[in-house]
Design an enzyme around this catalytic site. Structure first.
Site, PDB file in Angstrom:
ATOM      1  N   CYS A 177       0.841  -1.200   0.000  1.00 45.56           N
ATOM      2  CA  CYS A 177       0.000   0.000   0.000  1.00 45.56           C
ATOM      3  C   CYS A 177       0.875   1.247   0.000  1.00 45.56           C
ATOM      4  CB  CYS A 177      -0.869   0.015   1.253  1.00 45.56           C
ATOM      5  SG  CYS A 177      -1.861  -1.464   1.427  1.00 45.56           S
ATOM      6  N   ARG A 194       4.043   1.159  -6.742  1.00 46.37           N
ATOM      7  CA  ARG A 194       3.985   0.111  -5.704  1.00 46.37           C
ATOM      8  C   ARG A 194       2.839  -0.849  -5.954  1.00 46.37           C
ATOM      9  NH1 ARG A 194       6.567   2.372  -0.846  1.00 46.37           N
ATOM     10  NH2 ARG A 194       5.288   1.106   0.515  1.00 46.37           N
ATOM     11  N   TRP A 249      -3.250  -2.222  -1.601  1.00 44.17           N
ATOM     12  CA  TRP A 249      -2.960  -3.519  -2.238  1.00 44.17           C
ATOM     13  C   TRP A 249      -3.600  -4.547  -1.322  1.00 44.17           C
ATOM     14  CZ3 TRP A 249       0.045  -4.913  -6.591  1.00 44.17           C
ATOM     15  CH2 TRP A 249       0.285  -6.276  -6.723  1.00 44.17           C
ATOM     16  N   ASN A 300      -0.804   1.168   6.286  1.00 43.37           N
ATOM     17  CA  ASN A 300      -0.069   0.216   5.446  1.00 43.37           C
ATOM     18  C   ASN A 300       0.490  -0.830   6.402  1.00 43.37           C
ATOM     19  OD1 ASN A 300       1.358  -1.110   3.530  1.00 43.37           O
ATOM     20  ND2 ASN A 300       2.956   0.448   3.274  1.00 43.37           N
ATOM     21  N   GLY A 301       0.315  -2.117   6.065  1.00 43.56           N
ATOM     22  CA  GLY A 301       0.807  -3.189   6.934  1.00 43.56           C
ATOM     23  C   GLY A 301      -0.328  -4.135   7.284  1.00 43.56           C
ATOM     24  N   GLU A 314      14.659 -23.012 -10.926  1.00 43.52           N
ATOM     25  CA  GLU A 314      14.391 -21.582 -10.780  1.00 43.52           C
ATOM     26  C   GLU A 314      15.668 -20.777 -11.002  1.00 43.52           C
ATOM     27  OE1 GLU A 314      11.953 -19.822 -10.872  1.00 43.52           O
ATOM     28  OE2 GLU A 314      12.590 -17.903 -10.050  1.00 43.52           O
ATOM     29  N   LYS A 318      16.110 -17.960 -13.891  1.00 38.58           N
ATOM     30  CA  LYS A 318      16.539 -16.584 -13.606  1.00 38.58           C
ATOM     31  C   LYS A 318      17.698 -16.199 -14.512  1.00 38.58           C
ATOM     32  CE  LYS A 318      13.844 -15.220 -11.933  1.00 38.58           C
ATOM     33  NZ  LYS A 318      12.831 -16.209 -11.930  1.00 38.58           N
ATOM     34  N   GLU A 355      16.677 -15.848 -18.197  1.00 37.09           N
ATOM     35  CA  GLU A 355      15.795 -14.695 -18.455  1.00 37.09           C
ATOM     36  C   GLU A 355      16.564 -13.394 -18.572  1.00 37.09           C
ATOM     37  OE1 GLU A 355      12.919 -15.378 -15.036  1.00 37.09           O
ATOM     38  OE2 GLU A 355      11.631 -14.515 -16.576  1.00 37.09           O
ATOM     39  N   HIS A 415      22.942 -39.888 -16.326  1.00 38.85           N
ATOM     40  CA  HIS A 415      22.060 -40.469 -17.355  1.00 38.85           C
ATOM     41  C   HIS A 415      22.126 -39.684 -18.655  1.00 38.85           C
ATOM     42  CE1 HIS A 415      20.485 -43.247 -14.401  1.00 38.85           C
ATOM     43  NE2 HIS A 415      20.344 -42.236 -13.566  1.00 38.85           N
ATOM     44  N   LYS A 426       5.861  -9.293 -18.311  1.00 38.39           N
ATOM     45  CA  LYS A 426       5.677  -9.623 -16.897  1.00 38.39           C
ATOM     46  C   LYS A 426       4.526 -10.603 -16.718  1.00 38.39           C
ATOM     47  CE  LYS A 426       6.351  -9.660 -12.556  1.00 38.39           C
ATOM     48  NZ  LYS A 426       7.436 -10.533 -12.063  1.00 38.39           N
TER      49      LYS A 426
HETATM   50  C1  AGP Z   1       9.406 -15.713 -13.941  1.00 35.30           C
HETATM   51  O1  AGP Z   1      10.652 -15.064 -13.698  1.00 35.30           O
HETATM   52  C2  AGP Z   1       8.859 -15.372 -15.299  1.00 35.30           C
HETATM   53  N1  AGP Z   1       8.637 -13.985 -15.401  1.00 35.30           N
HETATM   54  C3  AGP Z   1       7.711 -16.255 -15.739  1.00 35.30           C
HETATM   55  O2  AGP Z   1       8.192 -17.575 -15.789  1.00 35.30           O
HETATM   56  C4  AGP Z   1       6.457 -16.270 -14.824  1.00 35.30           C
HETATM   57  O3  AGP Z   1       6.745 -16.932 -13.625  1.00 35.30           O
HETATM   58  C5  AGP Z   1       5.359 -17.054 -15.556  1.00 35.30           C
HETATM   59  O4  AGP Z   1       5.046 -16.360 -16.748  1.00 35.30           O
HETATM   60  C6  AGP Z   1       4.114 -17.250 -14.712  1.00 35.30           C
HETATM   61  O5  AGP Z   1       3.580 -15.998 -14.376  1.00 35.30           O
HETATM   62  P1  AGP Z   1       2.471 -15.932 -13.208  1.00 35.30           P
HETATM   63  O6  AGP Z   1       3.143 -16.395 -11.964  1.00 35.30           O
HETATM   64  O7  AGP Z   1       2.036 -14.511 -13.160  1.00 35.30           O
HETATM   65  O8  AGP Z   1       1.357 -16.868 -13.605  1.00 35.30           O
END
Ligand code: AGP
Length: 604
Positions: A2, A27, A75, A99-100, A480, A484, A487, A503, A599
């Site tokens: 928030c 934010r 939020w 906020n909180g 993950e 990262k 990406e 394998h 995003k």
């Molecule tokens: C994660 O770093 C990516 N931006 C991407 O894999 C993301 O996690 C994926 O598109 C799923 O998005 P969501 O969690 O909003 O569903």
């Protein structure tokens, strides 16, 4: 996360408040509101959605004389994004923004309801203004009533409160959520959750410390510390670069969000951990009646947190758990049974593939749950139940704090179900809850680690690829970490179960094949170590991440010695996040907006 603004002075307070909220839009929010007291009369306006809706509502409202005002962008954490739940919240003659999370709001609300108070919203915040007015009836002094109210709150808060009896006073309190006050030569006072709204208005600012409370008038800024002692303001000069201020001085939003994990995970935990049980007040316990299996479904990073959950649900909750990649699941002819709880995980709540699988599960008559960061998103509105991760807006395209809060929610949910299924003893649940309370500290980025990773990242810029390897929950973490890196550095990386190297993948082993090896001390360490030795014996370049020195590694990123593998998980998570960040920075890439990525993938 928030946003809060406040103003006291002769200028156009409506414009100042709305302008301040605009500066806080980054934010993230789902509703907003302001309240202004001028000429002894309160005016308050609230709207859901974007600020333009609030501007429309206030267009005929004129503030052209001395006034005090407060504003808020919300939020949602408790209660849906609606006008009634939007701040400011009203008592009979007072308004509050917050906020909180007030952890003990339910107990306070119960007593206030017994006193005959009528609540308009579902929020935790509303208890503050009613508790203040309850105390005001006893103390007859607004400041004493405010002071007593603050002493009765538990949890995280940044609060601004105004009341009709004190037309030249704004009360404030800060504990766990950021807030600052700005001053200038015109005796005006400005409040905000972060410094961007104050830039251009104030020359000097005081960042409140946890436990600070007090009030401002045109001639006074009275700050009291937790022990009740009055203290002198600690003014600093205000920065003038808005974008840098939005990033709180970090180079990128992703970097800020990695550092923010300490605070947002604390929010994720707030109000949900009790001595020997986890409670989700947003869950109806009947959701799990008749459920014998959990099926998780997600994309990308959310898939990785879900994969982590499969280990926790079967290990702790003793419930059969399976997982699906949403884009695959939706085009198979999956067999779904009604004793399966279908759980979708999504930061945005809008990912097309995941949303479609949710629709499929609902059409098949399954109960559905969404783990999400955005209230009122499509998935939240469609699922039978929702647990919000409370990570606040995540601006970096490469997800970090969303992943961290998803795993935190899953760990809590596994214990919630373990209790329900009597799968763990109360003692073991209590022990795990003690560990959960240590997660915020475990994700704190140490200067030493960041500096070490910054230095060693120069060696990982031009290989022919990376393996991230780990066992058990460290396999999804390896996935993950690889994602990262891909990406934001555009280098090729694969996550693999450590045991899979022999394998086939080990054929790639050579000095230009970089292996990031996750070696937790408390989970299959010897097994994982021998897998890494197989690679090292073939001259692969190894970077080991572990609490235990590993002599076969070319590079070593030390994490703290932890009590449990899950705390090692969070410490290693930060290491792989920072490693991808620093490699990307060295390659000169746009960390926050990597090429080809969005995003939220709302298309197939
Ligand atoms: C994660 O770093 C990516 N931006 C991407 O894999 C993301 O996690 C994926 O598109 C799923 O998005 P969501 O969690 O909003 O569903």
């Amino acid at each position: 996360m928030c946003g809060i603004v406040g103003y006291l002075g002769q200028k156009n307070s409506k414009e100042i408040l709305l302008g301040g909220l605009k500066e806080l839009e980054y934010r993230g929010y789902d509703s907003a509101g302001i309240a202004v007291l001028q000429d002894g009369k309160f005016e308050s306006f609230k709207a859901i959605g974007k600020l333009i809706n609030l501007e429309e509502k206030t267009k005929n409202f004129v503030t052209d004389k001395f006034s005090i005002g407060i504003g808020h962008t919300r939020w949602a954490t408790h209660g849906k994004p609606t006008e009634l739940n939007a701040h400011p919240h009203i008592g009979s003659e007072s308004y509050v923004v917050h906020n909180g999370i007030i952890e003990n709001y339910a107990a306070l609300k119960t007593e206030l309801l017994k006193d005959g108070i009528t609540f308009l919203s579902q929020t935790d915040t509303e208890v503050i203004v009613h508790q203040f007015e309850k105390n005001l009836k006893i103390t007859k002094s607004s400041f004493e009533a405010f002071k007593k109210t603050i002493s009765q709150l538990e949890g995280a808060y940044a609060i601004l409160l105004v009341t009709k009896g004190k037309e030249k006073t704004i009360f404030f309190a800060k504990n766990g959520s950021p807030m600052l006050v700005g001053v200038n030569a015109e005796n005006e006072k400005y409040f905000a959750s972060s410094d961007t709204p104050l830039i251009g208005h104030c020359t000097d600012v005081n960042y409140f410390e946890d436990g600070d409370y007090g009030y401002v008038t045109p001639d006074e800024l009275a700050i009291f510390s937790k022990d009740g002692k009055k203290q002198e303001p600690k003014f600093t000069k205000l920065s003038t670069n808005k974008l840098s201020a939005q990033k709180d001085g970090f180079r990128f939003f992703m970097e800020k969000e990695i550092y923010e994990q300490v605070d947002v995970i604390a929010d994720t935990l707030l109000g949900r951990l009790h001595d020997n049980e986890v409670l989700f007040d947003e869950l109806d316990p009947t959701l799990f009646e008749g459920i014998n299996e959990i099926k998780l479904c997600a994309c990308g990073t959310s898939y990785h947190s879900a994969l982590t959950a499969t280990y926790l649900f079967e290990r702790y909750s003793k419930i059969k758990t399976s997982i699906e990649v949403a884009s695959e699941f939706r085009y198979r002819s999956p067999i779904m049974s009604k004793d399966t709880l279908f759980v979708v995980i999504s930061q945005s709540g809008e990912t097309a593939d995941t949303l479609e699988t949710l629709k499929m599960a609902k059409a098949a008559g399954l109960k559905t749950l969404v783990i999400c960061n955005v209230d009122n998103s499509s998935m939240v509105r469609l699922a039978d139940a929702c647990i919000l991760t409370r990570a606040g807006v995540e601006k970096g395209v490469a997800s970090t704090k969303a992943f961290a809060t998803q795993v935190t929610v899953f760990w809590m949910l596994s214990l919630y179900l373990a209790k329900k299924n009597k799968a763990l003893s109360n003692e073991e649940i209590a022990r795990q809850i003690t560990l959960l309370r240590e997660v915020p500290a475990s994700v704190k980025v140490s200067d030493d680690m960041h500096e070490r990773i910054k230095r060693l990242s120069k060696r990982y810029l031009h290989g022919h690829g990376f393996f991230f390897i780990g066992r058990d929950v460290f396999y999804p973490l390896a996935l993950e970490g690889a994602l990262k890196l891909k990406e934001i550095s555009y280098l090729h990386a694969e996550g693999y179960p450590s045991g899979e190297m022999k394998h086939g993948p080990i054929a790639l082993a050579d000095p230009e094949l970089f292996t990031i090896a996750l070696l937790p001390q408390h989970l299959l360490y010897d097994k994982a170590k021998s897998n890494v030795e197989e690679l090292s014996a073939r001259d692969s370049t190894i970077c080991a991440i572990s609490a235990v020195e590993f002599d076969k590694a070319d590079d070593f990123i030390a994490i703290n010695k932890c009590k449990d593998y899950m705390l090692e998980f969070f410490e290693m998570m930060v290491a792989v996040q920072v490693l991808s960040l620093e490699i990307s920075v060295r390659l000169g890439n746009d960390v926050d907006m990597p090429r080809n990525l969005a995003k939220s993938v709302t298309v197939e």
